[in-house]
Motif scaffolding. Structure first.
Motif, mmCIF file in Angstrom:
data_model
loop_
_atom_site.group_PDB
_atom_site.id
_atom_site.type_symbol
_atom_site.label_atom_id
_atom_site.label_comp_id
_atom_site.label_asym_id
_atom_site.label_seq_id
_atom_site.Cartn_x
_atom_site.Cartn_y
_atom_site.Cartn_z
ATOM 1 N N LEU A 68 -113.306 -52.763 -8.733
ATOM 2 C CA LEU A 68 -114.235 -51.839 -9.367
ATOM 3 C C LEU A 68 -114.016 -51.840 -10.880
ATOM 4 O O LEU A 68 -112.907 -52.044 -11.348
ATOM 5 C CB LEU A 68 -114.013 -50.436 -8.804
ATOM 6 N N TYR A 69 -115.072 -51.567 -11.611
ATOM 7 C CA TYR A 69 -115.036 -51.521 -13.076
ATOM 8 C C TYR A 69 -114.699 -52.870 -13.696
ATOM 9 O O TYR A 69 -114.059 -52.938 -14.729
ATOM 10 C CB TYR A 69 -114.055 -50.445 -13.583
ATOM 11 N N GLU A 104 -107.898 -54.960 -7.753
ATOM 12 C CA GLU A 104 -108.790 -54.140 -8.569
ATOM 13 C C GLU A 104 -110.119 -54.849 -8.759
ATOM 14 O O GLU A 104 -110.209 -55.843 -9.461
ATOM 15 C CB GLU A 104 -108.152 -53.863 -9.927
ATOM 16 N N LEU A 130 -120.150 -49.500 -4.107
ATOM 17 C CA LEU A 130 -118.955 -48.886 -4.689
ATOM 18 C C LEU A 130 -117.941 -48.526 -3.590
ATOM 19 O O LEU A 130 -116.741 -48.716 -3.752
ATOM 20 C CB LEU A 130 -119.387 -47.648 -5.470
ATOM 21 N N ALA A 160 -117.588 -56.908 -10.345
ATOM 22 C CA ALA A 160 -118.205 -55.869 -9.509
ATOM 23 C C ALA A 160 -119.650 -55.642 -9.928
ATOM 24 O O ALA A 160 -120.541 -55.495 -9.086
ATOM 25 C CB ALA A 160 -117.412 -54.572 -9.619
ATOM 26 N N GLY A 170 -111.304 -48.799 -1.067
ATOM 27 C CA GLY A 170 -112.565 -49.093 -0.397
ATOM 28 C C GLY A 170 -112.375 -49.966 0.830
ATOM 29 O O GLY A 170 -111.261 -50.341 1.204
ATOM 30 N N ARG A 212 -114.189 -50.390 -4.146
ATOM 31 C CA ARG A 212 -113.181 -49.639 -4.906
ATOM 32 C C ARG A 212 -111.789 -49.831 -4.308
ATOM 33 O O ARG A 212 -111.641 -50.348 -3.202
ATOM 34 C CB ARG A 212 -113.560 -48.168 -4.996
ATOM 35 N N ASP A 213 -110.769 -49.368 -5.055
ATOM 36 C CA ASP A 213 -109.374 -49.606 -4.675
ATOM 37 C C ASP A 213 -109.086 -49.183 -3.244
ATOM 38 O O ASP A 213 -108.458 -49.910 -2.478
ATOM 39 C CB ASP A 213 -108.437 -48.853 -5.630
ATOM 40 N N LEU A 225 -120.685 -49.309 -11.113
ATOM 41 C CA LEU A 225 -119.711 -50.349 -10.764
ATOM 42 C C LEU A 225 -118.928 -50.823 -11.980
ATOM 43 O O LEU A 225 -117.838 -51.373 -11.853
ATOM 44 C CB LEU A 225 -120.411 -51.530 -10.084
ATOM 45 N N GLY A 276 -118.237 -48.632 -14.332
ATOM 46 C CA GLY A 276 -117.540 -47.421 -14.748
ATOM 47 C C GLY A 276 -117.943 -46.922 -16.118
ATOM 48 O O GLY A 276 -117.215 -46.166 -16.753
#
Lengths: 276, 318
Positions: B182-183, B180, B156, B187, B163, B160-161, B263, B265
């Motif tokens: 994550l989520y 983007e 994660l 991912a 990250g 992530r953004d 991951l 969300g």
């Protein structure tokens, strides 16, 4: 360059066939893939800044903060308590089961017994978790007993196969001649076990105990569902914190947990190699 | 034996038999004593609860979690249909089917991904000299024992953004806005492959561990091309390993909880999350139990299929 061109030319060298040069590169990439995320986590847990990207200065402040955090201390204590108790029970149970499934002649139902011991590995953890929760909720109501014992019991069950594997491996590598010699010298079953089998088996038992400890210490799903109020283990605490957002304290605790795991697994690996 | 003149008296023979029978009885007793705790604890607290789950799946949900002891197969109906609260009519609802579909899609893609990444590694390790193998095996096994939650969390941090990947790319100037990651299903897939890769590598390695690589040379001497050597020597040899690896990846990937939770969300649900949800805030234990049993049935089918796939090794390439 010579390596690269050999990829396109039909290979003539037997060593080439064995090596598959492309695979070498891929293997190192896979190793990078496996370790890079953990490395980032570990390195940035020592970062003075809150960021996990911009390095400012080496600092142990998040470790200090984590160790001073009462919630973390309490959940760590519960984790260790559960893991130690579950390890003790599961290792004893696994040792007995390993003796019964590897020593002596083959008997009817032996492979069925082995399969049953390994049963917790065959079922997705989430299924075990909800089934255990359903069963325990009935038992809790019927007996009126509450407390951390249930959680320890659940951990013991899924730790047994992990403890069983290295013990069984060690036992099937051990020659039966020593035990036969002891029996020839009129040692009782118990004496043979106590003074011959167990000392020889000890590296396997230790390896099994350590794997059981690690598996119990790391468990999330079963603990999440089975644990009662106030029985928050360290991974459950960490999960709660991650859900709320990334915090540097969690990085520090995670690094400690990774360190403990690596130390134990390295020791296990060493113990198992020694048998050769 | 033939030279022994003395023949045991009948009573001596029967005493011998009795002693043997006594020894056999004792062996059985010892065996039972040794097996009882293991079989007992796993039978009662590992296997038996599954039948409790089966019973629960045919009951009605309690208002505050738990169950009402009234028979109902609503939990299974609920998979496909939605019951109208007012007029009790059933309308088709594909939401849960979609979750199952996504889980299978992700789990099978994970399986293929780990195979593509894992096979070369397993082969590479097996082809190393003995002293290097131990390093590689240790390196591959270690992440497997490391806490899954923490490994997923470290993933994660990477995707992530704000990250590692995005900020590094932005620092180099390759991108100006974070991608983007994550989520997304991507991912979750990356997380699953990352989590279960060792499960694929180790069994394939085990099937190659004792492999005599001079067989490749032999094949080559018989004018086999590289592809032919691969197809007719290496694949049949590794087949049981591949089958075992596929199952070892598929089972936990299908039941994954942590990876989609962190991951994905919690929006990209998989079966594991759906089940856990029913036992948490969803408060529909029967439905959760039914979903778990359907998952387990699928897993058992996968196990049987792989047993056959692994066993048919001898038959195919005679």
């Amino acid at each position: 360059m010579a390596k690269l061109s050999s990829l396109f030319r039909p290979s003539t060298d037997a060593r080439e066939l064995r090596r598959q040069p492309l695979f070498t590169g891929m293997s190192w990439l896979v190793l990078l893939f496996l370790y890079a995320p953990i490395a980032v986590l570990v390195v940035f847990s020592f970062n003075d800044n809150r960021s996990v990207v911009r390095w400012t200065e080496f600092s142990l402040r998040w470790y200090t903060a984590a160790l001073e955090n009462d919630d973390i201390r309490r959940s760590a204590m519960i984790s260790v308590q559960v893991a130690l108790t579950a390890t003790m029970f599961s290792t004893i149970i696994a040792t007995m089961a390993a003796l019964a499934t590897t020593r002596g002649s083959v008997y009817r139902g032996r492979s069925a017994a082995t399969a049953l011991i390994n049963q917790p590995l065959m079922i997705p953890e989430i299924v075990t978790a909800i089934a255990t929760l359903a069963f325990f909720s009935i038992l809790r109501q019927l007996t009126g007993v509450t407390g951390i014992g249930w959680l320890i019991l659940a951990h013991t069950v899924f730790c047994v196969p992990f403890a069983y594997m290295p013990i069984r491996a060690r036992l099937s590598d051990m020659s039966v001649t020593y035990e036969a010699a002891a029996a020839d010298l009129y040692a009782t079953n118990w004496q043979t076990f106590r003074y011959v089998t167990l000392p020889l088996l000890m590296p396997g038992v230790m390896a099994g105990a350590m794997l059981a400890f690690v598996v119990s210490l790391d468990d999330v799903i079963i603990t999440l569902l089975v644990a009662g109020p106030g029985e928050t283990t360290l991974p459950i605490y960490i999960l709660g914190q991650i859900r709320r957002g990334v915090t540097p304290e969690v990085n520090a605790v995670s690094t400690i947990l990774i360190g403990v795991t690596i130390a134990m697994v390295a020791l296990t690996f060493f113990l198992q190699r020694k048998r050769k | 034996m033939a030279g022994v003149a003395h023949i045991p008296q009948p009573d001596a023979a029967s005493r011998l038999l009795a002693a043997q029978a006594e020894r056999a009885r004792q062996r059985r007793r010892t065996r039972l004593f040794l097996l009882a705790p293991g079989l007992g604890i796993i039978g009662i607290f590992g296997l038996f609860p599954l039948s409790i789950a089966l019973v629960y799946s045919f009951l009605e949900p309690g208002t505050y979690g738990g169950v009402e002891w009234t028979f109902s197969y609503d939990a299974y109906v609920q998979f496909l249909f939605e019951r109208d609260i007012f007029d009790d009519t059933l309308t088709f609802n594909s939401a849960y089917l979609q979750i199952f579909g996504r889980s299978f899609g992700l789990a099978i893609t994970t399986m293929i991904g780990t195979l593509i990444l894992g096979f070369p590694v397993a082969y590479f390790i097996a082809a190393r000299p003995q002293e290097q193998r131990n390093f590689w095996l240790f390196a591959i096994t270690l992440p497997f024992w490391t806490n899954l939650l923490i490994r997923t969390y470290s993933m994660l941090l990477i995707v992530r953004d704000e990250g590692f990947v995005n900020l590094t790319l932005m620092n180099i100037g390759l991108i100006s806005e974070p991608i983007e990651m994550l989520y997304t299903d991507g991912a979750v897939l990356a997380g699953l492959v990352y989590s279960y890769l060792p499960f694929m590598i180790l069994p394939i390695y085990a099937s190659l561990e004792k492999f005599d690589f001079s067989l490749l040379e032999a094949g080559h001497d018989l004018y086999a091309t590289r592809t032919q050597v691969f197809r007719h020597i290496i694949i049949p040899i590794t087949r049981p390993g591949i089958a075992a690896g596929c199952v070892l990846v598929l089972i936990p990937a299908l039941g994954a909880y942590i990876t989609p939770e962190l991951l994905g969300g919690g929006k990209k649900l998989m079966i594991g999350n759906l089940i856990a949800l029913q036992f948490g805030s969803g408060r529909n234990w029967p439905f959760g139990a039914a979903a778990a049993l359907i998952l387990m049935a699928v897993v058992l089918i996968a196990l049987l299929v792989s047993l056959r796939a692994g066993a048919s090794k001898e038959g195919g390439h005679g």
